[in-house]
Design an enzyme around this catalytic site. Structure first.
Site, PDB file in Angstrom:
ATOM      1  N   ASP A 179       8.856  -4.969 -34.480  1.00 23.53           N
ATOM      2  CA  ASP A 179       8.130  -4.576 -35.681  1.00 23.53           C
ATOM      3  C   ASP A 179       8.027  -3.070 -35.511  1.00 23.53           C
ATOM      4  O   ASP A 179       7.298  -2.592 -34.640  1.00 23.53           O
ATOM      5  CB  ASP A 179       6.737  -5.213 -35.703  1.00 23.53           C
ATOM      6  CG  ASP A 179       5.974  -4.835 -36.962  1.00 23.53           C
ATOM      7  OD1 ASP A 179       5.893  -3.619 -37.242  1.00 23.53           O
ATOM      8  OD2 ASP A 179       5.456  -5.722 -37.653  1.00 23.53           O
ATOM      9  N   HIS A 180       8.786  -2.302 -36.278  1.00 16.48           N
ATOM     10  CA  HIS A 180       8.910  -0.886 -35.926  1.00 16.48           C
ATOM     11  C   HIS A 180       7.575  -0.135 -36.041  1.00 16.48           C
ATOM     12  O   HIS A 180       7.409   0.924 -35.465  1.00 16.48           O
ATOM     13  CB  HIS A 180      10.022  -0.194 -36.718  1.00 16.48           C
ATOM     14  CG  HIS A 180       9.659   0.226 -38.105  1.00 16.48           C
ATOM     15  ND1 HIS A 180       9.685  -0.624 -39.167  1.00 16.48           N
ATOM     16  CD2 HIS A 180       9.252   1.424 -38.601  1.00 16.48           C
ATOM     17  CE1 HIS A 180       9.306   0.028 -40.251  1.00 16.48           C
ATOM     18  NE2 HIS A 180       9.040   1.279 -39.948  1.00 16.48           N
ATOM     19  N   HIS A 242       3.930  -5.581 -40.769  1.00 18.37           N
ATOM     20  CA  HIS A 242       3.409  -4.264 -40.378  1.00 18.37           C
ATOM     21  C   HIS A 242       1.903  -4.138 -40.607  1.00 18.37           C
ATOM     22  O   HIS A 242       1.180  -3.622 -39.752  1.00 18.37           O
ATOM     23  CB  HIS A 242       4.096  -3.146 -41.170  1.00 18.37           C
ATOM     24  CG  HIS A 242       5.598  -3.171 -41.096  1.00 18.37           C
ATOM     25  ND1 HIS A 242       6.280  -3.507 -39.957  1.00 18.37           N
ATOM     26  CD2 HIS A 242       6.547  -2.880 -42.028  1.00 18.37           C
ATOM     27  CE1 HIS A 242       7.579  -3.418 -40.192  1.00 18.37           C
ATOM     28  NE2 HIS A 242       7.769  -3.044 -41.437  1.00 18.37           N
TER      29      HIS A 242
HETATM   30  C1  BG6 Z   1      10.410  -1.562 -43.569  1.00 18.91           C
HETATM   31  C2  BG6 Z   1      10.442  -2.129 -44.951  1.00 18.91           C
HETATM   32  O1  BG6 Z   1      10.121  -2.550 -42.624  1.00 18.91           O
HETATM   33  O2  BG6 Z   1       9.398  -0.544 -43.514  1.00 18.91           O
HETATM   34  C3  BG6 Z   1      10.715  -1.043 -45.976  1.00 18.91           C
HETATM   35  O3  BG6 Z   1      11.459  -3.116 -45.013  1.00 18.91           O
HETATM   36  C4  BG6 Z   1       9.703   0.061 -45.839  1.00 18.91           C
HETATM   37  O4  BG6 Z   1      10.676  -1.569 -47.292  1.00 18.91           O
HETATM   38  C5  BG6 Z   1       9.621   0.539 -44.394  1.00 18.91           C
HETATM   39  O5  BG6 Z   1      10.116   1.123 -46.681  1.00 18.91           O
HETATM   40  C6  BG6 Z   1       8.471   1.518 -44.230  1.00 18.91           C
HETATM   41  O6  BG6 Z   1       8.520   2.060 -42.959  1.00 18.91           O
HETATM   42  P1  BG6 Z   1       7.905   3.501 -42.635  1.00 18.91           P
HETATM   43  O7  BG6 Z   1       8.122   3.658 -41.169  1.00 18.91           O
HETATM   44  O8  BG6 Z   1       8.686   4.476 -43.477  1.00 18.91           O
HETATM   45  O9  BG6 Z   1       6.476   3.448 -43.052  1.00 18.91           O
END
Ligand code: BG6
Length: 498
Positions: A179-180, A242
Protein backbone atom coordinates in the site's frame (compact mmCIF):
# COMPACT_ATOMS: atom_id res chain seq x y z
CA UNK A 1 21.55 -8.43 3.27
CA UNK A 2 21.04 -11.94 1.92
CA UNK A 3 21.56 -12.55 -1.81
CA UNK A 4 18.36 -12.67 -3.82
CA UNK A 5 16.80 -13.17 -7.22
CA UNK A 6 14.16 -10.60 -8.08
CA UNK A 7 11.66 -12.17 -10.51
CA UNK A 8 9.67 -9.36 -12.02
CA UNK A 9 6.39 -10.09 -13.79
CA UNK A 10 5.33 -7.18 -15.99
CA UNK A 11 8.89 -6.02 -16.66
CA UNK A 12 7.94 -3.96 -19.71
CA UNK A 13 5.01 -2.23 -17.98
CA UNK A 14 4.54 1.29 -16.79
CA UNK A 15 4.94 0.68 -13.05
CA UNK A 16 8.24 -1.11 -13.63
CA UNK A 17 9.57 1.76 -15.73
CA UNK A 18 8.36 4.61 -13.58
CA UNK A 19 8.82 3.20 -10.12
CA UNK A 20 10.52 -0.18 -9.78
CA UNK A 21 13.70 0.35 -11.85
CA UNK A 22 14.35 3.84 -10.49
CA UNK A 23 13.82 2.55 -6.94
CA UNK A 24 16.18 -0.39 -7.48
CA UNK A 25 18.75 1.91 -9.02
CA UNK A 26 18.57 4.28 -6.07
CA UNK A 27 19.02 1.36 -3.69
CA UNK A 28 22.00 0.25 -5.76
CA UNK A 29 23.55 3.74 -5.62
CA UNK A 30 22.94 3.86 -1.86
CA UNK A 31 24.47 0.38 -1.54
CA UNK A 32 21.27 -1.04 -0.16
CA UNK A 33 20.86 -3.94 -2.60
CA UNK A 34 22.26 -7.35 -1.74
CA UNK A 35 25.83 -7.65 -2.98
CA UNK A 36 24.77 -10.68 -5.01
CA UNK A 37 21.63 -9.72 -6.78
CA UNK A 38 20.00 -10.92 -9.94
CA UNK A 39 16.88 -9.64 -11.66
CA UNK A 40 14.88 -11.55 -14.21
CA UNK A 41 12.35 -9.45 -16.08
CA UNK A 42 9.35 -11.20 -17.60
CA UNK A 43 7.07 -10.03 -20.36
CA UNK A 44 5.07 -11.26 -23.29
CA UNK A 45 7.22 -9.62 -25.94
CA UNK A 46 10.40 -11.27 -27.24
CA UNK A 47 13.36 -9.17 -26.13
CA UNK A 48 17.07 -9.86 -25.96
CA UNK A 49 18.82 -9.32 -22.62
CA UNK A 50 20.64 -6.37 -24.18
CA UNK A 51 17.48 -4.64 -25.43
CA UNK A 52 15.89 -5.16 -22.04
CA UNK A 53 18.89 -3.64 -20.30
CA UNK A 54 18.89 -0.64 -22.57
CA UNK A 55 15.13 -0.15 -22.02
CA UNK A 56 15.76 -0.18 -18.28
CA UNK A 57 18.54 2.36 -18.76
CA UNK A 58 16.13 4.61 -20.66
CA UNK A 59 13.62 4.48 -17.82
CA UNK A 60 16.37 5.42 -15.35
CA UNK A 61 17.27 8.42 -17.47
CA UNK A 62 13.64 9.52 -17.56
CA UNK A 63 12.45 8.69 -14.05
CA UNK A 64 15.37 8.26 -11.70
CA UNK A 65 15.64 10.45 -8.60
CA UNK A 66 19.43 10.44 -8.81
CA UNK A 67 20.97 11.89 -11.91
CA UNK A 68 22.13 9.07 -14.17
CA UNK A 69 25.51 10.42 -15.11
CA UNK A 70 28.12 7.81 -14.29
CA UNK A 71 27.99 5.29 -17.16
CA UNK A 72 30.04 2.75 -15.20
CA UNK A 73 27.62 2.72 -12.29
CA UNK A 74 24.69 2.17 -14.63
CA UNK A 75 26.53 -0.57 -16.46
CA UNK A 76 27.35 -2.32 -13.22
CA UNK A 77 23.72 -2.05 -12.12
CA UNK A 78 22.38 -3.43 -15.41
CA UNK A 79 24.72 -6.39 -15.35
CA UNK A 80 22.29 -8.07 -12.95
CA UNK A 81 19.40 -7.85 -15.45
CA UNK A 82 18.17 -10.70 -17.65
CA UNK A 83 14.98 -11.04 -19.67
CA UNK A 84 12.71 -14.01 -20.23
CA UNK A 85 9.61 -14.22 -22.36
CA UNK A 86 6.58 -15.53 -20.49
CA UNK A 87 2.91 -15.97 -21.16
CA UNK A 88 1.30 -16.10 -17.71
CA UNK A 89 -1.04 -18.91 -18.76
CA UNK A 90 1.58 -21.15 -20.34
CA UNK A 91 2.94 -23.66 -17.87
CA UNK A 92 6.02 -24.54 -20.00
CA UNK A 93 7.16 -20.92 -19.70
CA UNK A 94 7.42 -21.28 -15.93
CA UNK A 95 9.48 -24.46 -16.30
CA UNK A 96 11.87 -22.61 -18.62
CA UNK A 97 11.93 -19.71 -16.19
CA UNK A 98 12.88 -22.07 -13.37
CA UNK A 99 15.85 -23.25 -15.44
CA UNK A 100 17.01 -19.69 -16.06
CA UNK A 101 16.63 -18.75 -12.39
CA UNK A 102 18.63 -21.81 -11.32
CA UNK A 103 21.32 -21.14 -13.92
CA UNK A 104 21.75 -17.60 -12.62
CA UNK A 105 21.81 -18.79 -9.02
CA UNK A 106 24.58 -21.23 -9.90
CA UNK A 107 26.48 -18.68 -11.94
CA UNK A 108 26.46 -16.22 -9.04
CA UNK A 109 26.83 -18.98 -6.51
CA UNK A 110 23.94 -17.68 -4.42
CA UNK A 111 21.36 -19.25 -2.13
CA UNK A 112 17.99 -19.56 -3.88
CA UNK A 113 16.19 -16.69 -2.20
CA UNK A 114 13.46 -15.61 -4.61
CA UNK A 115 11.29 -12.54 -4.59
CA UNK A 116 8.38 -12.70 -7.04
CA UNK A 117 7.16 -9.21 -7.79
CA UNK A 118 3.81 -9.09 -9.62
CA UNK A 119 3.74 -5.76 -11.42
CA UNK A 120 0.70 -6.88 -13.43
CA UNK A 121 -3.08 -6.44 -13.29
CA UNK A 122 -4.78 -8.12 -10.31
CA UNK A 123 -6.64 -10.47 -12.67
CA UNK A 124 -3.31 -12.33 -13.13
CA UNK A 125 -2.37 -12.70 -9.45
CA UNK A 126 -4.01 -16.07 -8.91
CA UNK A 127 -2.80 -17.67 -12.16
CA UNK A 128 0.77 -16.56 -11.58
CA UNK A 129 0.88 -17.63 -7.93
CA UNK A 130 -0.55 -21.03 -8.82
CA UNK A 131 1.94 -21.52 -11.66
CA UNK A 132 4.87 -20.48 -9.46
CA UNK A 133 3.78 -23.15 -7.05
CA UNK A 134 3.13 -25.89 -9.61
CA UNK A 135 6.31 -25.32 -11.62
CA UNK A 136 8.54 -25.75 -8.59
CA UNK A 137 9.76 -22.15 -8.76
CA UNK A 138 8.49 -21.69 -5.25
CA UNK A 139 10.15 -24.80 -3.79
CA UNK A 140 13.36 -23.29 -2.55
CA UNK A 141 15.88 -24.00 0.16
CA UNK A 142 16.19 -20.28 0.81
CA UNK A 143 13.26 -17.93 1.28
CA UNK A 144 10.50 -17.05 -1.18
CA UNK A 145 8.36 -13.91 -1.12
CA UNK A 146 5.45 -12.61 -3.16
CA UNK A 147 5.00 -8.87 -3.66
CA UNK A 148 1.65 -7.60 -4.93
CA UNK A 149 -0.03 -4.26 -5.08
CA UNK A 150 -3.67 -3.29 -4.60
CA UNK A 151 -6.43 -3.84 -5.53
CA UNK A 152 -6.67 -6.92 -3.30
CA UNK A 153 -10.10 -8.00 -4.41
CA UNK A 154 -13.14 -6.01 -5.49
CA UNK A 155 -15.17 -6.63 -2.35
CA UNK A 156 -14.99 -8.75 0.78
CA UNK A 157 -15.83 -12.02 -0.93
CA UNK A 158 -13.45 -11.66 -3.88
CA UNK A 159 -10.67 -10.52 -1.53
CA UNK A 160 -11.15 -13.67 0.55
CA UNK A 161 -11.16 -15.82 -2.57
CA UNK A 162 -7.96 -14.19 -3.83
CA UNK A 163 -6.28 -14.68 -0.50
CA UNK A 164 -7.31 -18.29 -0.34
CA UNK A 165 -5.71 -18.98 -3.74
CA UNK A 166 -2.53 -17.09 -2.87
CA UNK A 167 -2.26 -19.10 0.34
CA UNK A 168 -2.05 -22.32 -1.68
CA UNK A 169 1.30 -21.08 -2.98
CA UNK A 170 2.57 -18.68 -0.29
CA UNK A 171 2.07 -18.49 3.45
CA UNK A 172 0.90 -15.19 4.93
CA UNK A 173 4.39 -14.27 6.24
CA UNK A 174 5.65 -14.63 2.66
CA UNK A 175 3.10 -12.24 1.13
CA UNK A 176 4.04 -8.55 0.93
CA UNK A 177 1.03 -6.40 0.01
CA UNK A 178 2.11 -2.95 -1.04
CA UNK A 179 0.00 0.00 0.00
CA UNK A 180 2.20 2.82 -1.22
CA UNK A 181 0.79 5.17 1.45
CA UNK A 182 2.58 3.02 4.03
CA UNK A 183 5.81 3.70 2.19
CA UNK A 184 5.46 7.48 2.41
CA UNK A 185 8.24 8.86 4.61
CA UNK A 186 5.83 10.97 6.62
CA UNK A 187 3.57 8.00 7.35
CA UNK A 188 6.55 5.92 8.46
CA UNK A 189 7.82 8.68 10.72
CA UNK A 190 4.43 9.83 11.94
CA UNK A 191 4.66 8.10 15.32
CA UNK A 192 8.11 9.43 16.11
CA UNK A 193 7.31 12.96 14.96
CA UNK A 194 3.95 13.09 16.73
CA UNK A 195 5.62 12.16 19.95
CA UNK A 196 8.31 14.80 19.49
CA UNK A 197 5.50 17.28 18.90
CA UNK A 198 3.60 16.20 22.00
CA UNK A 199 6.76 16.40 24.03
CA UNK A 200 7.26 19.99 22.90
CA UNK A 201 3.63 20.97 23.36
CA UNK A 202 3.20 19.08 26.60
CA UNK A 203 -0.31 20.27 27.48
CA UNK A 204 -1.68 18.54 24.39
CA UNK A 205 -0.82 15.18 25.89
CA UNK A 206 -3.68 15.43 28.33
CA UNK A 207 -6.17 17.51 26.37
CA UNK A 208 -9.21 15.93 24.72
CA UNK A 209 -9.33 15.67 20.97
CA UNK A 210 -12.66 16.87 19.60
CA UNK A 211 -12.26 15.43 16.13
CA UNK A 212 -9.80 14.11 13.57
CA UNK A 213 -9.88 14.94 9.87
CA UNK A 214 -8.05 12.88 7.29
CA UNK A 215 -8.08 14.24 3.74
CA UNK A 216 -6.49 13.00 0.53
CA UNK A 217 -7.52 15.51 -2.07
CA UNK A 218 -6.38 15.16 -5.65
CA UNK A 219 -6.55 17.52 -8.60
CA UNK A 220 -6.13 14.75 -11.15
CA UNK A 221 -9.16 13.22 -12.78
CA UNK A 222 -9.60 9.68 -14.03
CA UNK A 223 -6.73 10.07 -16.56
CA UNK A 224 -6.25 6.99 -18.79
CA UNK A 225 -7.60 4.55 -16.23
CA UNK A 226 -11.29 4.60 -17.11
CA UNK A 227 -11.50 0.80 -17.47
CA UNK A 228 -10.26 0.22 -13.95
CA UNK A 229 -11.54 3.33 -12.16
CA UNK A 230 -15.11 3.20 -13.38
CA UNK A 231 -15.49 -0.15 -11.59
CA UNK A 232 -13.53 0.83 -8.52
CA UNK A 233 -14.49 4.37 -7.60
CA UNK A 234 -12.97 6.40 -4.79
CA UNK A 235 -14.20 3.92 -2.21
CA UNK A 236 -12.16 0.99 -3.55
CA UNK A 237 -9.34 3.00 -5.12
CA UNK A 238 -8.47 5.10 -2.06
CA UNK A 239 -10.78 4.66 0.90
CA UNK A 240 -10.72 0.92 1.60
CA UNK A 241 -6.93 0.86 1.53
CA UNK A 242 -4.93 4.12 1.77
CA UNK A 243 -7.40 6.07 3.89
CA UNK A 244 -8.11 3.28 6.36
CA UNK A 245 -4.37 2.61 6.61
CA UNK A 246 -3.82 6.28 7.49
CA UNK A 247 -6.51 6.01 10.12
CA UNK A 248 -4.84 2.91 11.57
CA UNK A 249 -1.35 4.44 11.51
CA UNK A 250 -2.57 7.53 13.34
CA UNK A 251 -4.83 5.96 15.93
CA UNK A 252 -2.25 3.39 17.04
CA UNK A 253 0.12 6.22 17.96
CA UNK A 254 -2.18 8.02 20.39
CA UNK A 255 -2.30 8.34 23.32
CA UNK A 256 0.99 6.39 23.57
CA UNK A 257 3.68 5.57 21.11
CA UNK A 258 3.46 2.02 19.76
CA UNK A 259 6.57 -0.10 19.36
CA UNK A 260 7.36 -1.62 15.98
CA UNK A 261 6.50 -5.09 17.27
CA UNK A 262 3.03 -4.00 18.25
CA UNK A 263 2.07 -2.23 15.02
CA UNK A 264 0.22 -5.14 13.40
CA UNK A 265 -1.59 -6.10 16.60
CA UNK A 266 -2.70 -2.54 17.33
CA UNK A 267 -3.88 -1.90 13.77
CA UNK A 268 -6.01 -5.01 13.95
CA UNK A 269 -7.41 -3.91 17.28
CA UNK A 270 -8.39 -0.51 15.92
CA UNK A 271 -10.06 -2.00 12.85
CA UNK A 272 -12.00 -4.37 15.09
CA UNK A 273 -13.12 -1.42 17.21
CA UNK A 274 -14.39 0.60 14.25
CA UNK A 275 -18.12 0.83 14.77
CA UNK A 276 -19.83 -0.71 11.78
CA UNK A 277 -22.46 1.27 9.94
CA UNK A 278 -26.01 0.02 9.67
CA UNK A 279 -28.29 1.06 6.80
CA UNK A 280 -29.56 4.09 8.67
CA UNK A 281 -26.07 5.28 9.67
CA UNK A 282 -24.78 4.93 6.16
CA UNK A 283 -27.12 7.52 4.74
CA UNK A 284 -26.20 9.85 7.60
CA UNK A 285 -22.49 9.21 7.76
CA UNK A 286 -21.38 8.73 4.17
CA UNK A 287 -21.35 11.26 1.34
CA UNK A 288 -20.87 10.05 -2.23
CA UNK A 289 -19.83 12.41 -5.00
CA UNK A 290 -18.85 12.59 -8.62
CA UNK A 291 -17.09 15.51 -10.30
CA UNK A 292 -18.82 17.63 -12.86
CA UNK A 293 -17.18 20.09 -15.23
CA UNK A 294 -15.19 22.91 -13.66
CA UNK A 295 -11.89 24.66 -13.44
CA UNK A 296 -8.60 23.35 -12.07
CA UNK A 297 -5.68 25.75 -11.74
CA UNK A 298 -7.24 28.10 -14.27
CA UNK A 299 -8.06 25.41 -16.83
CA UNK A 300 -11.47 24.18 -17.83
CA UNK A 301 -11.92 20.45 -17.33
CA UNK A 302 -14.77 18.15 -18.31
CA UNK A 303 -17.03 16.32 -15.92
CA UNK A 304 -16.46 12.65 -15.08
CA UNK A 305 -19.10 11.31 -17.46
CA UNK A 306 -17.54 13.23 -20.34
CA UNK A 307 -14.15 11.63 -19.78
CA UNK A 308 -12.83 9.22 -22.37
CA UNK A 309 -14.05 5.68 -21.74
CA UNK A 310 -16.64 6.60 -19.09
CA UNK A 311 -20.29 5.82 -19.76
CA UNK A 312 -22.46 8.96 -19.96
CA UNK A 313 -24.73 7.57 -17.26
CA UNK A 314 -21.97 6.28 -14.98
CA UNK A 315 -22.91 6.40 -11.29
CA UNK A 316 -19.35 5.80 -10.18
CA UNK A 317 -18.06 7.72 -7.16
CA UNK A 318 -15.02 9.98 -7.50
CA UNK A 319 -15.42 11.38 -3.97
CA UNK A 320 -16.28 9.95 -0.60
CA UNK A 321 -16.52 11.54 2.83
CA UNK A 322 -17.39 9.50 5.89
CA UNK A 323 -17.69 9.82 9.63
CA UNK A 324 -16.19 6.96 11.61
CA UNK A 325 -16.25 6.11 15.30
CA UNK A 326 -13.84 3.94 17.20
CA UNK A 327 -15.29 2.07 20.11
CA UNK A 328 -12.43 2.17 22.58
CA UNK A 329 -11.89 4.21 25.73
CA UNK A 330 -9.53 6.75 24.18
CA UNK A 331 -11.37 7.38 20.91
CA UNK A 332 -14.99 6.87 21.86
CA UNK A 333 -15.88 10.58 21.98
CA UNK A 334 -13.82 11.57 18.95
CA UNK A 335 -15.39 11.39 15.51
CA UNK A 336 -12.94 10.72 12.70
CA UNK A 337 -13.85 12.27 9.36
CA UNK A 338 -12.25 10.96 6.22
CA UNK A 339 -12.56 12.34 2.72
CA UNK A 340 -10.88 11.72 -0.58
CA UNK A 341 -11.71 12.71 -4.10
CA UNK A 342 -10.50 13.46 -7.58
CA UNK A 343 -10.59 16.83 -9.34
CA UNK A 344 -10.61 18.80 -6.10
CA UNK A 345 -9.15 22.23 -5.62
CA UNK A 346 -5.69 21.19 -4.49
CA UNK A 347 -3.49 18.17 -4.13
CA UNK A 348 -2.96 17.54 -0.46
CA UNK A 349 -2.81 14.62 1.95
CA UNK A 350 -3.19 15.82 5.49
CA UNK A 351 -4.36 14.85 8.95
CA UNK A 352 -5.72 17.47 11.33
CA UNK A 353 -6.13 16.75 15.03
CA UNK A 354 -8.38 19.34 16.67
CA UNK A 355 -8.13 19.80 20.44
CA UNK A 356 -10.83 20.91 22.77
CA UNK A 357 -10.25 24.60 23.51
CA UNK A 358 -12.19 27.36 25.21
CA UNK A 359 -12.97 30.41 23.11
CA UNK A 360 -12.71 30.97 19.39
CA UNK A 361 -9.07 29.94 19.02
CA UNK A 362 -8.62 26.26 18.30
CA UNK A 363 -5.45 24.26 18.84
CA UNK A 364 -4.61 22.04 15.93
CA UNK A 365 -1.91 19.48 15.34
CA UNK A 366 -1.45 19.09 11.62
CA UNK A 367 0.34 16.24 9.90
CA UNK A 368 1.22 17.17 6.33
CA UNK A 369 1.87 13.97 4.42
CA UNK A 370 2.18 15.31 0.89
CA UNK A 371 3.19 17.20 -1.16
CA UNK A 372 4.54 19.18 1.84
CA UNK A 373 5.76 17.23 4.79
CA UNK A 374 5.93 18.11 8.44
CA UNK A 375 4.02 18.36 11.69
CA UNK A 376 2.67 21.72 12.73
CA UNK A 377 1.02 23.09 15.79
CA UNK A 378 -1.35 25.90 15.06
CA UNK A 379 -3.78 28.04 16.96
CA UNK A 380 -6.52 29.10 14.59
CA UNK A 381 -9.70 31.06 14.44
CA UNK A 382 -12.67 28.80 14.27
CA UNK A 383 -14.41 30.95 11.66
CA UNK A 384 -16.39 28.88 9.30
CA UNK A 385 -16.16 31.16 6.32
CA UNK A 386 -12.46 31.64 6.49
CA UNK A 387 -12.22 34.17 3.73
CA UNK A 388 -9.44 36.28 5.13
CA UNK A 389 -8.02 34.35 7.95
CA UNK A 390 -5.01 35.19 9.97
CA UNK A 391 -3.09 32.39 11.63
CA UNK A 392 -1.96 33.65 15.00
CA UNK A 393 0.56 30.95 15.75
CA UNK A 394 1.99 28.35 13.49
CA UNK A 395 4.83 26.32 14.89
CA UNK A 396 6.57 23.81 12.77
CA UNK A 397 7.27 21.27 15.43
CA UNK A 398 9.16 18.74 13.46
CA UNK A 399 10.30 18.43 9.96
CA UNK A 400 11.99 16.03 7.70
CA UNK A 401 15.37 17.05 6.48
CA UNK A 402 16.42 14.27 4.20
CA UNK A 403 15.52 14.53 0.53
CA UNK A 404 12.27 12.76 -0.05
CA UNK A 405 12.57 9.08 -0.83
CA UNK A 406 10.09 7.44 -3.10
CA UNK A 407 7.78 5.00 -1.32
CA UNK A 408 8.95 2.16 -3.59
CA UNK A 409 12.55 2.52 -2.47
CA UNK A 410 11.62 1.93 1.14
CA UNK A 411 9.13 -0.81 0.40
CA UNK A 412 11.35 -2.82 -1.97
CA UNK A 413 14.21 -2.51 0.50
CA UNK A 414 12.00 -3.71 3.35
CA UNK A 415 10.73 -6.63 1.27
CA UNK A 416 14.30 -7.69 0.45
CA UNK A 417 15.11 -7.51 4.16
CA UNK A 418 11.99 -9.44 5.09
CA UNK A 419 10.52 -6.62 7.17
CA UNK A 420 6.73 -6.55 6.86
CA UNK A 421 6.03 -3.63 9.20
CA UNK A 422 4.92 -1.26 6.46
CA UNK A 423 2.96 -3.73 4.33
CA UNK A 424 -0.75 -4.41 4.54
CA UNK A 425 -1.42 -7.63 6.40
CA UNK A 426 -4.26 -9.87 5.40
CA UNK A 427 -6.30 -9.30 8.55
CA UNK A 428 -6.12 -5.52 8.04
CA UNK A 429 -7.21 -5.94 4.44
CA UNK A 430 -10.05 -8.26 5.42
CA UNK A 431 -11.23 -6.05 8.28
CA UNK A 432 -11.16 -3.02 5.96
CA UNK A 433 -13.31 -4.79 3.40
CA UNK A 434 -15.65 -5.89 6.18
CA UNK A 435 -16.11 -2.29 7.26
CA UNK A 436 -16.57 -0.99 3.74
CA UNK A 437 -18.85 -3.75 2.46
CA UNK A 438 -22.17 -2.28 3.77
CA UNK A 439 -21.32 0.95 1.95
CA UNK A 440 -20.70 -0.98 -1.26
CA UNK A 441 -24.14 -2.57 -0.89
CA UNK A 442 -25.70 0.83 -0.20
CA UNK A 443 -24.08 2.26 -3.35
CA UNK A 444 -25.28 -0.69 -5.35
CA UNK A 445 -28.85 -0.25 -4.09
CA UNK A 446 -28.64 3.49 -4.59
CA UNK A 447 -29.40 4.23 -0.95
CA UNK A 448 -26.89 7.07 -0.91
CA UNK A 449 -27.39 9.94 -3.35
CA UNK A 450 -24.62 10.70 -5.81
CA UNK A 451 -23.85 14.41 -5.47
CA UNK A 452 -22.25 16.14 -8.42
CA UNK A 453 -19.58 18.65 -7.37
CA UNK A 454 -17.79 21.10 -9.64
CA UNK A 455 -14.22 20.19 -10.50
CA UNK A 456 -11.90 22.53 -8.61
CA UNK A 457 -14.06 22.60 -5.48
CA UNK A 458 -13.69 20.73 -2.18
CA UNK A 459 -16.35 18.20 -3.08
CA UNK A 460 -20.10 18.28 -2.50
CA UNK A 461 -21.33 20.67 0.20
CA UNK A 462 -22.97 17.66 1.87
CA UNK A 463 -19.43 16.77 2.98
CA UNK A 464 -19.29 20.09 4.83
CA UNK A 465 -22.68 19.40 6.39
CA UNK A 466 -21.40 16.06 7.66
CA UNK A 467 -19.09 18.01 9.99
CA UNK A 468 -21.33 21.01 10.51
CA UNK A 469 -23.96 18.76 12.12
CA UNK A 470 -21.41 18.03 14.86
CA UNK A 471 -20.31 21.66 15.13
CA UNK A 472 -17.08 21.29 13.13
CA UNK A 473 -15.76 22.24 9.71
CA UNK A 474 -12.99 20.95 7.48
CA UNK A 475 -9.85 22.87 8.25
CA UNK A 476 -7.89 24.59 5.49
CA UNK A 477 -10.55 24.58 2.82
CA UNK A 478 -9.58 27.90 1.39
CA UNK A 479 -12.67 28.55 -0.57
CA UNK A 480 -12.16 32.22 -1.18
CA UNK A 481 -8.44 32.73 -0.89
CA UNK A 482 -5.33 31.41 -2.54
CA UNK A 483 -3.71 28.36 -0.99
CA UNK A 484 -0.59 30.31 -0.06
CA UNK A 485 -2.46 31.91 2.78
CA UNK A 486 -2.19 28.72 4.75
CA UNK A 487 1.29 29.79 5.85
CA UNK A 488 0.31 33.24 7.06
CA UNK A 489 1.19 34.17 10.58
CA UNK A 490 4.21 33.80 12.80
CA UNK A 491 6.10 30.65 12.14
CA UNK A 492 8.20 29.30 14.96
CA UNK A 493 10.41 26.53 13.80
CA UNK A 494 11.83 23.88 16.08
CA UNK A 495 14.00 21.34 14.40
CA UNK A 496 14.41 17.77 15.45
CA UNK A 497 16.94 15.24 14.42
CA UNK A 498 14.73 12.85 12.59
C1 BG6 B 1 -3.36 5.23 -6.15
C2 BG6 B 1 -4.71 5.39 -6.79
O1 BG6 B 1 -3.33 4.10 -5.33
O2 BG6 B 1 -3.09 6.40 -5.37
C3 BG6 B 1 -4.76 6.64 -7.65
O3 BG6 B 1 -4.97 4.25 -7.59
C4 BG6 B 1 -4.37 7.84 -6.83
O4 BG6 B 1 -6.05 6.83 -8.19
C5 BG6 B 1 -3.04 7.60 -6.11
O5 BG6 B 1 -4.24 8.94 -7.72
C6 BG6 B 1 -2.75 8.73 -5.14
O6 BG6 B 1 -1.48 8.57 -4.63
P1 BG6 B 1 -0.62 9.82 -4.11
O7 BG6 B 1 0.63 9.19 -3.60
O8 BG6 B 1 -0.42 10.71 -5.30
O9 BG6 B 1 -1.45 10.49 -3.06
Amino acid sequence: MEPATFVLFGATGDLAKRKIYPALFQLFVDQKLPSSFSLIGLGRRELSHETFQSNVEQSLITFSRSEVKDADVVKKFLRAFRYHVLDVDRKEDYTKLLRLVEEREEELNITPNRMFYLSVGPEFFETIATNIHESGLGSVDGWKRLVIEKPFGHDLESARQLNHTLNQAFDEPEIYRIDHYLGKPMVQRMGQLLHSALWEQADLRTRSITNIQISANETLGVEERAGYYDHAGAIRDMFQNHMLQLLMMLTIELPNRSSVDEVGKLKRKIMKSLMSLNKMDITQHVVRGQYGAGEIKGEQVVGYTDELGIAVDSQNDTFIAAKLRVDDPFWKDTPIYIRTGKRLKEKVTRIVIEYKSKGPLKDLLIVEIGPNEGIFFQRSQSDKERSDVEMPVRSQLSFMKESVKDAYETLIHDALLGDKTYFAHWDEVELSWEWVQPILYAYQDNLIPLHIYPAGSYGPHEADELLARDGFHWWFDFKNVSNNDSTKGDIHTYEYNT
